[in-house]
Write an enzyme that holds these catalytic residues in place. Structure first.
Site, mmCIF file in Angstrom:
data_model
loop_
_atom_site.group_PDB
_atom_site.id
_atom_site.type_symbol
_atom_site.label_atom_id
_atom_site.label_comp_id
_atom_site.label_asym_id
_atom_site.label_seq_id
_atom_site.Cartn_x
_atom_site.Cartn_y
_atom_site.Cartn_z
ATOM 1 N N GLU A 36 7.400 6.499 -57.683
ATOM 2 C CA GLU A 36 7.568 6.957 -56.305
ATOM 3 C C GLU A 36 9.038 7.167 -55.962
ATOM 4 O OE1 GLU A 36 5.506 8.096 -54.233
ATOM 5 O OE2 GLU A 36 3.666 7.596 -55.303
ATOM 6 N N TYR A 119 7.316 5.583 -46.309
ATOM 7 C CA TYR A 119 6.467 6.352 -47.218
ATOM 8 C C TYR A 119 6.262 5.603 -48.535
ATOM 9 C CZ TYR A 119 5.030 9.263 -50.987
ATOM 10 O OH TYR A 119 4.354 9.708 -52.096
ATOM 11 N N ASP A 137 3.478 12.286 -47.788
ATOM 12 C CA ASP A 137 4.574 12.980 -48.455
ATOM 13 C C ASP A 137 4.601 14.431 -47.973
ATOM 14 O OD1 ASP A 137 2.545 14.328 -49.846
ATOM 15 O OD2 ASP A 137 3.626 14.241 -51.753
ATOM 16 N N CYS A 192 -2.066 24.475 -52.081
ATOM 17 C CA CYS A 192 -1.513 24.708 -50.736
ATOM 18 C C CYS A 192 0.001 24.530 -50.765
ATOM 19 C CB CYS A 192 -2.164 23.754 -49.738
ATOM 20 S SG CYS A 192 -1.864 24.189 -48.010
#
Length: 291
Positions: A36, A119, A137, A192
């Site tokens: 991450e 996050y 995110d 997307c």
């Protein structure tokens, strides 16, 4: 979210998910935390080799904590945003000293680790420990902005409304929320996308508010100007840090002078490296990576 949309996205993910090492069942909390932090503002293709090499060298937080910050910066190499290496090293020390070498599972303890923001804490709690948290995110925020609100992009920073929307969409079924979050994340990364989205391949295109509205262009108020790289302080810092990283020890200032021609910019960038803990100023006009 209505069950049909959630079901469609989860079904799509089941057959289109990339085989990424930090998603595998044997990836523990430390591996998830490393991934991450590395993935922040960095493409997966660049992170993969760095991630594998990092965990091969430091498979546990205590292993990294026993190394020096300079070792962490050198291992980070050219992954970019090297302050993340310093923060990850500091987090490893905190995990070792305060949590017995085990990545904590509570949001409050995760947020207390150096370099871990909201996050990253939510992502680790969700993906490593199976907890129910909204993981927002860039990809998730873009998918939800288009699918639910008809906006081409999300605002520059997460809003309270965004967070509440994302939380309301989390599946109630225990253990399914993390899979839902990573499925939406993958949909944003592969279909997307920010530019040239592949709407015909989207499993929920018929329910997408942005698609049904004719894919309106960006709101000027949400526009973002991408800063160039050539000639910036960031490039200068990278050049100076490369000299320190590639050397076996302290280097004289003259070595750094040769790395960047603009004296004022060089001095400013070098001072910022020292302020960020990425370099140390030593007697005799020498500089080195942090000890």
């Amino acid at each position: 979210m209505e069950d049909r949309r959630a079901t469609a996205i989860l079904r799509w993910y089941a057959s289109h998910a990339r085989d990424l090492p930090w998603r595998r069942p044997d990836a523990g909390p430390w591996a998830v935390l490393v991934s991450e932090i590395m993935l922040q503002q960095t493409p997966v293709s660049r992170v993969l080799p760095a991630y594998e090499a990092w965990l091969a060298r430091w498979p546990t937080p205590s292993a990294l904590a026993a190394a020096s910050p300079a070792d962490a910066v050198r291992q980070w190499g050219r992954l970019g945003y090297p302050r993340r290496a310093i923060r990850l090293h500091a987090a490893a020390r905190a995990i070792t000293e305060e949590h017995g070498g085990r990545v904590p599972d509570s949001m409050s303890a995760l947020l207390a680790l150096p370099g871990v923001g909201s996050y990253t804490a939510a992502a680790v709690a969700s993906f490593a420990f199976g907890q129910r948290h909204a993981v927002l995110d860039t990809n998730v925020r873009r998918v939800l902005a288009r699918l639910m609100r008809g906006h081409p992009r999300a605002p520059a920073s997460p809003t309270v409304m965004e967070v509440r929307l994302a939380e309301s969409l989390l599946p109630a079924e225990p253990g399914l929320a993390p899979r839902w979050s990573v499925a939406v994340m993958e949909l944003g990364a592969l279909v997307c996308t920010a530019d040239r989205p592949r709407c015909p391949d989207c499993p929920v295109v018929s329910a997408c508010a942005w698609h049904r509205a004719g894919q309106p262009a960006d709101d000027p108020d949400l526009g973002r100007r991408r800063q160039g790289y050539e000639g910036t302080d960031r490039q200068c810092r990278g050049r100076l840090l490369a000299v320190l990283r590639d050397s076996g020890g302290p280097v004289p200032a003259t070595r750094l002078d040769a790395a960047w021609p603009d004296e004022d910019q060089r001095a400013r960038s070098l001072a910022s490296l020292v302020a960020d803990g990425l370099a140390e100023s030593l007697p005799g006009g020498r500089y080195a990576l942090p000890r």
